[in-house]
Design a protein around this motif. Sequence first.
Motif, PDB file in Angstrom:
ATOM      1  N   SER A 562      54.335 -16.130 -54.560  1.00  0.00           N
ATOM      2  CA  SER A 562      53.636 -14.894 -54.954  1.00  0.00           C
ATOM      3  C   SER A 562      53.058 -14.145 -53.767  1.00  0.00           C
ATOM      4  N   GLY A 563      53.664 -14.296 -52.589  1.00  0.00           N
ATOM      5  CA  GLY A 563      53.103 -13.696 -51.388  1.00  0.00           C
ATOM      6  C   GLY A 563      53.140 -12.190 -51.340  1.00  0.00           C
ATOM      7  N   ASP A 564      53.823 -11.539 -52.297  1.00  0.00           N
ATOM      8  CA  ASP A 564      53.827 -10.083 -52.323  1.00  0.00           C
ATOM      9  C   ASP A 564      52.600  -9.508 -53.013  1.00  0.00           C
ATOM     10  N   LEU A 565      51.735 -10.371 -53.566  1.00  0.00           N
ATOM     11  CA  LEU A 565      50.494  -9.898 -54.193  1.00  0.00           C
ATOM     12  C   LEU A 565      49.491  -9.476 -53.131  1.00  0.00           C
ATOM     13  N   PRO A 566      48.586  -8.557 -53.452  1.00  0.00           N
ATOM     14  CA  PRO A 566      47.486  -8.240 -52.532  1.00  0.00           C
ATOM     15  C   PRO A 566      46.597  -9.462 -52.321  1.00  0.00           C
ATOM     16  N   PRO A 567      45.754  -9.456 -51.280  1.00  0.00           N
ATOM     17  CA  PRO A 567      44.994 -10.654 -50.921  1.00  0.00           C
ATOM     18  C   PRO A 567      44.148 -11.248 -52.052  1.00  0.00           C
ATOM     19  N   LEU A 568      43.359 -10.428 -52.749  1.00  0.00           N
ATOM     20  CA  LEU A 568      42.488 -11.011 -53.778  1.00  0.00           C
ATOM     21  C   LEU A 568      43.292 -11.555 -54.957  1.00  0.00           C
ATOM     22  N   PRO A 569      44.267 -10.829 -55.514  1.00  0.00           N
ATOM     23  CA  PRO A 569      45.081 -11.427 -56.576  1.00  0.00           C
ATOM     24  C   PRO A 569      45.837 -12.675 -56.119  1.00  0.00           C
ATOM     25  N   LEU A 570      46.254 -12.701 -54.864  1.00  0.00           N
ATOM     26  CA  LEU A 570      46.947 -13.889 -54.364  1.00  0.00           C
ATOM     27  C   LEU A 570      45.998 -15.075 -54.320  1.00  0.00           C
ATOM     28  N   LEU A 571      44.771 -14.854 -53.861  1.00  0.00           N
ATOM     29  CA  LEU A 571      43.791 -15.935 -53.823  1.00  0.00           C
ATOM     30  C   LEU A 571      43.463 -16.403 -55.239  1.00  0.00           C
ATOM     31  N   ARG A 572      43.332 -15.467 -56.164  1.00  0.00           N
ATOM     32  CA  ARG A 572      43.085 -15.833 -57.570  1.00  0.00           C
ATOM     33  C   ARG A 572      44.248 -16.665 -58.119  1.00  0.00           C
ATOM     34  N   HIS A 573      45.467 -16.259 -57.777  1.00  0.00           N
ATOM     35  CA  HIS A 573      46.641 -17.003 -58.241  1.00  0.00           C
ATOM     36  C   HIS A 573      46.642 -18.420 -57.675  1.00  0.00           C
ATOM     37  N   PHE A 574      46.202 -18.578 -56.423  1.00  0.00           N
ATOM     38  CA  PHE A 574      46.117 -19.914 -55.838  1.00  0.00           C
ATOM     39  C   PHE A 574      45.207 -20.807 -56.682  1.00  0.00           C
ATOM     40  N   PHE A 575      44.001 -20.328 -56.963  1.00  0.00           N
ATOM     41  CA  PHE A 575      43.056 -21.172 -57.702  1.00  0.00           C
ATOM     42  C   PHE A 575      43.508 -21.392 -59.138  1.00  0.00           C
ATOM     43  N   ALA A 576      44.106 -20.380 -59.762  1.00  0.00           N
ATOM     44  CA  ALA A 576      44.603 -20.548 -61.124  1.00  0.00           C
ATOM     45  C   ALA A 576      45.709 -21.597 -61.187  1.00  0.00           C
ATOM     46  N   THR A 577      46.604 -21.566 -60.185  1.00  0.00           N
ATOM     47  CA  THR A 577      47.718 -22.517 -60.167  1.00  0.00           C
ATOM     48  C   THR A 577      47.231 -23.947 -60.047  1.00  0.00           C
ATOM     49  N   TRP A 578      46.346 -24.192 -59.097  1.00  0.00           N
ATOM     50  CA  TRP A 578      45.970 -25.576 -58.805  1.00  0.00           C
ATOM     51  C   TRP A 578      44.823 -26.073 -59.667  1.00  0.00           C
ATOM     52  N   ALA A 579      44.049 -25.164 -60.244  1.00  0.00           N
ATOM     53  CA  ALA A 579      43.024 -25.606 -61.196  1.00  0.00           C
ATOM     54  C   ALA A 579      43.650 -26.179 -62.454  1.00  0.00           C
ATOM     55  N   THR A 580      44.817 -25.688 -62.810  1.00  0.00           N
ATOM     56  CA  THR A 580      45.483 -26.149 -64.034  1.00  0.00           C
ATOM     57  C   THR A 580      46.620 -27.130 -63.742  1.00  0.00           C
ATOM     58  N   TRP A 581      46.732 -27.567 -62.514  1.00  0.00           N
ATOM     59  CA  TRP A 581      47.819 -28.480 -62.142  1.00  0.00           C
ATOM     60  C   TRP A 581      47.579 -29.870 -62.727  1.00  0.00           C
ATOM     61  N   ASP A 582      48.646 -30.491 -63.172  1.00  0.00           N
ATOM     62  CA  ASP A 582      48.592 -31.876 -63.629  1.00  0.00           C
ATOM     63  C   ASP A 582      48.704 -32.780 -62.406  1.00  0.00           C
ATOM     64  N   TRP A 583      47.578 -33.375 -61.997  1.00  0.00           N
ATOM     65  CA  TRP A 583      47.564 -34.130 -60.754  1.00  0.00           C
ATOM     66  C   TRP A 583      48.246 -35.486 -60.865  1.00  0.00           C
ATOM     67  N   ASP A 584      48.803 -35.801 -62.031  1.00  0.00           N
ATOM     68  CA  ASP A 584      49.700 -36.952 -62.105  1.00  0.00           C
ATOM     69  C   ASP A 584      51.038 -36.641 -61.442  1.00  0.00           C
ATOM     70  N   ARG A 585      51.285 -35.352 -61.177  1.00  0.00           N
ATOM     71  CA  ARG A 585      52.516 -34.933 -60.497  1.00  0.00           C
ATOM     72  C   ARG A 585      52.218 -34.721 -59.016  1.00  0.00           C
ATOM     73  N   ALA A 586      53.029 -35.333 -58.181  1.00  0.00           N
ATOM     74  CA  ALA A 586      52.866 -35.149 -56.741  1.00  0.00           C
ATOM     75  C   ALA A 586      53.328 -33.750 -56.339  1.00  0.00           C
ATOM     76  N   VAL A 587      52.711 -33.230 -55.296  1.00  0.00           N
ATOM     77  CA  VAL A 587      53.054 -31.910 -54.773  1.00  0.00           C
ATOM     78  C   VAL A 587      53.670 -32.090 -53.393  1.00  0.00           C
ATOM     79  N   GLY A 588      54.831 -31.481 -53.197  1.00  0.00           N
ATOM     80  CA  GLY A 588      55.404 -31.484 -51.868  1.00  0.00           C
ATOM     81  C   GLY A 588      56.789 -32.060 -51.817  1.00  0.00           C
ATOM     82  N   SER A 589      57.331 -32.125 -50.602  1.00  0.00           N
ATOM     83  CA  SER A 589      58.695 -32.572 -50.364  1.00  0.00           C
ATOM     84  C   SER A 589      58.921 -33.971 -50.916  1.00  0.00           C
TER      85      SER A 589
END
Length: 765
Positions: A562-589
């Motif tokens: 979502s890097g085409d979003l303006p700075p504040l919406p992008l930051l909001r999207h970051f917190f929305a994504t990871w606040a609702t993440w299921d941490w039983d799932r690993a993140v990354g390669s």
Amino acid sequence: MRTSEEIYHRVRWDTRFDPARFVMGVAQRRTVPKRVPLPRFTPGGDIPWHRVLFFEADGELVWDRSSGVDRIDATEAGRVRAPRRLPSPYFISRTPHAYSAPDVAWKPVPEDAPAPEPIASLTLLTWNTLWDRYDSDRIDTARRRPLLLDALRAADADVIALQETEPALLALLLAAPWVREGYMLWADPAGRDVADYGLLLLSRVPVREAGLHALGPHKAVAAVVVDGPDGPATVAVTHLSSDHAADGALRRDAELADMATGLAAVEGDVTLLGDFNDGGDTPQDRLGMADAWSRVHGADDRTPTFDPSVNPLAAVSSLTGRVSRLDRVLVRSERLRPASAVLLGDVPTSDGLYVSDHFGVRVELAADAVSAALAAEDGTEACAAEEAGAADAVRRLAAALPEGRVHLVGSRRMGCALPGADLDLVAALPGAVDLPGVRERLAAALPDAEELREVTGARVPGLRFALGGLRVDLVTVATGGLAPAEAVARRAELGEAAATALSAVSDADAVLAAADPHRAAFVGLAREVKAWARARGLDSAPCGGLPGLAWSVLAARTAHESGDLPPLPLLRHFFATWATWDWDRAVGSGAAGGTGGSNGTAGLPLTVLTPTAPVRPCTSQVSPAGRDLVAEELFRAWEILESADDSAPVPHALLCAPPPLHAQHTAWALASVRPGPDEGRLRGRLLALAAALAGAGAPDSRIWPRPLTAEGLAGYAIGLGATPPDGHRLAEIGAEILRGIPDATLARVELSALRPTGDPAFALF
């Protein structure tokens, strides 16, 4: 059938043809025709047109006088295969060469070379090396050349641009192992370009194009197009006429006018390096470019690169004795900004010998978003000074360890370091590492280093010290018989601990690549997230938080999506994504979005994987209570930004307000030692303390990650949660976990004792 003159001018001026790929056959008396590269043919010169017998392109005959062949328009031979950034006819193309060990020779670089690993910044070096065409008996060339090669290697530059390079110096460079292993040459080493003009370009980042334009007798501009931090970048080198010529000023004026026209036609970012033989502002003004040194150090800084008053070599060649800044790095870019600029070769050997009559100039260019982000918190000048200090520290360490390879890692390599961040480095050293010996060498080479000490408790040994106001953490890796230049790529051969340490280099580069095509957005987002994590106490792995790499991995994934979003919406999207993440799932390669136990992730409360091999969790220190705290903080930030106006700035004051620790923990302990070297040992035991407290009935205890000083003790405050152990049990835990650290204690502490620390988190108590 067209004439030979028509064919020549067609190839020379039609932008669809690459003149460098054409050869002309010229008749000679009583022998075979002479083959002349088309760019070297001079129309109207000594060779009349009727002696031109044929033209070849890519080895194919395209025009032949005797047989009547004229098929230049019927073949793809000699055609430009991709759009060029170095426009013809201004630049005559050259073929970059790289050393081939199997062939024991420098060979042309294939046009379909694989895509490179991304780089976080582009480091450039310019140096007039002082050839010995004049005053050879007074300038000690034989002794200076080894000093120059050592200095060039230690500079650790992506592109090296030299002037006054004679064939003997070219031969020395092409024979140097570090050049053969890591650099491409801009042109054919068997050609005449270096001998004719003295210009040399070496690049360790892939060269996509190369070209040369003659400005006049013995004067030219050479250029390469390389893969920069944010796309292709053109790097050019020149050496303008000096006042040793009677009409030197007029020649320079004509040369600048010529380059102003030619470089204006070059698309995208352009940097021009070299000796301009002008100590004023004329070159940058005439070319419409910015002086990197002035951008970093200010317009009033006139630090010289040619100083006859201190350098005897400069005194030999100087006509006036005037101190001048003749050597420049000029920049024309919308995306790249100078992050640091330092001199090289400005300190003589013990017997007073300098490398050259000129000092070298080393400049680091970073993506514009990096420079903007660095300026956001503390102001451009302060941050630029810090980055310049970091670059200078890396250079000095590389010079002190010339046999190895010193790598910048971590957030500074990614360009998203917060002000005051540590300078994290990994040094790959040949053979076995003698850490006390390395310490002694650094102490001698860096007399201004403070608190230089060995770190022996870690899996890979290293050194910690302060240099120029920066905290430096240097990890050392022994490469045995493996060349240090190959250590990162072949790290798996060195064992798990060494491979893990060296993967910090590839991890940083992989995070940047993961953010594509929105690296600029990633840099800004990562800095915002790290500033928030620092303020809320979530950023320290030794205290049970997430390390900077983990936050960067999360930010890169968000920016990629979502890097085409303006700075504040992008930051909001970051917190929305990871606040609702299921941490039983690993993140990354390697995670594949699943919950499997590969890479050591089974049973971990929260898993973020490193992006390159050896793939492993960098969050294994996070406890269940720590995971819940991270999730709670992510939700809090999301809620704050949900109510923010997209057209308004990010509400930093509210988002990064200190947490209410006084309300979260009614009882506190202090794990402490006497100030000094044992503070690091205490820090290494904090996770064990947290585990022991959880076993004693306080699983929600929390270590505040900022070191405190209270009542003459240095240590860490620990909130003891809802069910704190009593003082006797705390003393037992402290005695067990802190055994072996002199005067280390774990004891209850009143909140009032923590107030004088100055930490904002305790200001509310």
